[in-house]
Scaffold this active site. Structure first.
Site, PDB file in Angstrom:
ATOM      1  N   HIS A  72      86.985 -37.294 -33.709  1.00 49.43           N
ATOM      2  CA  HIS A  72      88.140 -36.616 -34.592  1.00 49.43           C
ATOM      3  C   HIS A  72      87.465 -35.891 -36.100  1.00 49.43           C
ATOM      4  CE1 HIS A  72      89.012 -40.948 -35.313  1.00 49.43           C
ATOM      5  NE2 HIS A  72      88.204 -39.848 -36.403  1.00 49.43           N
ATOM      6  N   HIS A 115      93.587 -41.942 -42.085  1.00 52.02           N
ATOM      7  CA  HIS A 115      92.586 -41.784 -42.555  1.00 52.02           C
ATOM      8  C   HIS A 115      93.212 -42.612 -44.188  1.00 52.02           C
ATOM      9  CE1 HIS A 115      90.696 -40.009 -38.956  1.00 52.02           C
ATOM     10  NE2 HIS A 115      89.118 -40.755 -39.686  1.00 52.02           N
ATOM     11  N   HIS A 138      77.827 -41.997 -37.333  1.00 48.51           N
ATOM     12  CA  HIS A 138      78.221 -41.586 -38.725  1.00 48.51           C
ATOM     13  C   HIS A 138      78.465 -42.988 -39.707  1.00 48.51           C
ATOM     14  CE1 HIS A 138      82.558 -41.853 -37.480  1.00 48.51           C
ATOM     15  NE2 HIS A 138      82.617 -41.654 -38.687  1.00 48.51           N
ATOM     16  N   GLU A 156      83.709 -47.066 -35.617  1.00 46.14           N
ATOM     17  CA  GLU A 156      85.455 -46.770 -35.001  1.00 46.14           C
ATOM     18  C   GLU A 156      85.679 -46.603 -33.277  1.00 46.14           C
ATOM     19  OE1 GLU A 156      86.028 -43.312 -37.431  1.00 46.14           O
ATOM     20  OE2 GLU A 156      85.020 -42.362 -36.210  1.00 46.14           O
TER      21      GLU A 156
END
Ligand code: FE2
Length: 430
Positions: free
Chosen positions: A12, A59, A193, A240
């Site tokens: 995403h 976020h 990441h 995540e």
């Protein structure tokens, strides 16, 4: 009967939405990402699901640390696109499938999965970045979307095993919903990441490949990793991907992987995968047992006269009204309300019916409409009335008659701090 027909997994990262909005789908820097997503988009268009259940994490846009929760299910009617600092993307709002969303909530609670629920919150790129490239959306989305937000930013967060267990519970919930719906579960996030600290820019394509293999063939192996182990292999923010486990657990053990692609253009390993499953319906008796289980906790409450359980349907219907009355906790809102009540109701967007209930202090009518008592006691305090006034009115009795039924008839109180704020015995009628 509702049934899950497959699952899609997709990163995403905001890169995707940015590239789409700026017409860069054919730009050499972004084209490989769009090529990787194209088969998933085609599959979704061909399958035409009625509902997508989309798992994502916010976020720090709409879910802040004043109240952070691990699993938050969207139960409101619609969800707008969030402004994340530079203006909201020009995308249509999502429309929820209220029946399914409310059933999922009830089923999860019945399974002792105590999630939180939300309404009236805009959703950020965690949701809209993948959705905007997975389907065409000229003016409206082609399906209903049930959003499931997962708080994975402030530790402690649930274990990988718990994300898996949530998926199993989701499957039971969807399987027991009594309406013919084709449901696709979309998992978002990852892959490797890290975006903070000196380790920012960390990637691990080798681990990403392993993760994708295990995810398809031996997903339970992924439930045994700790968050630190995920972070070591895939970067801290890459951890995540535990959110994916919820989607995988909602699918049966055997899945057909129709598509898998991986690119690493900049900061994040971007994967896109499609898993199809054979739609097998549980036995009718099994479904009935599941529905009885969901209803068990409130079953019988309808036989209690004068009782109005504040459930999700009531909460959604009464949301605007409850929000307005809750707003009276702010001194400025109280002053504006007392200066011109009708104007304040109008400005809050209340319907005529809602406004009249407020203006008339129709406590019983407010409860029946969908207000919760605990905003009524705020309105009572603002109005200089006691809680006892409200109780008496709801019972349809004069205050004195109701007070005479109490062990301490002189105990009259409200939630107002100021003394003598409720020293009148008269209930305003207009
Ligand atoms: Fe994320």
């Amino acid at each position: 009967m509702a049934r899950i027909i497959g699952g899609i997994a997709l990163s995403h990262t905001p890169t995707i939405g940015f590239a789409l909005d700026h017409g860069k789908a054919q730009d050499p820097a972004w084209k490989p990402i769009f090529d990787a997503i194209a088969p998933a988009k085609a599959w979704l268009a061909e399958q035409r699901p009625d509902v997508v259940l989309l798992t994502y994490n916010d976020h720090v846009t709409s879910f802040f640390f004043d109240h952070y929760s691990p699993f938050a299910l969207g139960v409101g009617e619609r969800f707008e696109v969030a402004d994340e600092g530079g203006g909201a993307r020009a995308l249509p709002p999502l429309h929820n499938h209220l029946g399914l969303a409310h059933h999922i909530a009830a089923s999860l609670f019945a399974d002792e999965f105590d999630l939180s629920t939300f309404q009236d919150k805009p959703l950020d790129h965690g949701c809209f970045s993948p959705l905007s490239v997975l389907c065409d959306h000229d003016g409206a989305w082609p399906m209903r979307v049930v959003p499931l937000q997962m708080g994975v930013l402030q530790f402690p967060i649930p274990t990988a095993r718990r994300f898996w267990a949530l998926g199993r519970a989701l499957r039971r919930a969807i399987d027991s919903y009594d309406e013919d719906l084709r449901v696709v579960v979309v998992a978002t996030g990852g892959l490797s990441h890290q975006v903070h600290g000196e380790r920012a820019g960390f990637n691990n394509p080798g681990w990403d490949a392993n993760f994708l293999t295990l995810f398809e063939r031996d997903p339970q192996a992924l439930t045994r990793l700790t968050h630190a182990e995920y972070a070591e292999r895939g970067g801290f923010e890459g951890a995540e991907v535990v959110m994916w486990l919820t989607m995988r657990a909602a699918l049966p053990a055997q899945v057909r992987k129709l598509h898998q692609a991986y690119t690493l253009p900049s900061m994040t390993g971007i994967a896109c995968a499609v898993y199809e499953v054979d739609a097998s319906s549980p036995l009718a008796s099994e479904q009935q047992r599941a529905r009885d289980h969901v209803r068990e906790q409130l079953d019988g409450v309808e036989r209690l006269p004068g009782t109005y359980p504040f459930d999700l349907a009531r909460s959604v219907k009464g949301y605007r009204l409850n929000r307005f009355l809750h707003g009276l906790v702010a001194p400025q809102a109280r002053r504006a309300f007392l200066a011109d009540e009708a104007k304040a109701c109008r400005e809050a967007g209340l319907t005529d019916e809602e406004s009249q209930l407020v203006l008339q202090r129709n406590w019983q009518g407010l409860i029946r409409y969908g207000a919760i008592f605990f905003v009524l006691e705020k309105l009572a305090a603002v109005s200089g009335l006691s809680n006892l006034h409200v109780y008496a009115h709801m019972r349809g009795e004069p205050l004195e008659v109701f007070l005479a039924t109490r062990n301490a008839p002189s105990a009259v109180y409200s939630v107002a701090a100021a003394p003598n704020a409720h020293d009148t015995n008269e209930i305003p009628t207009t």
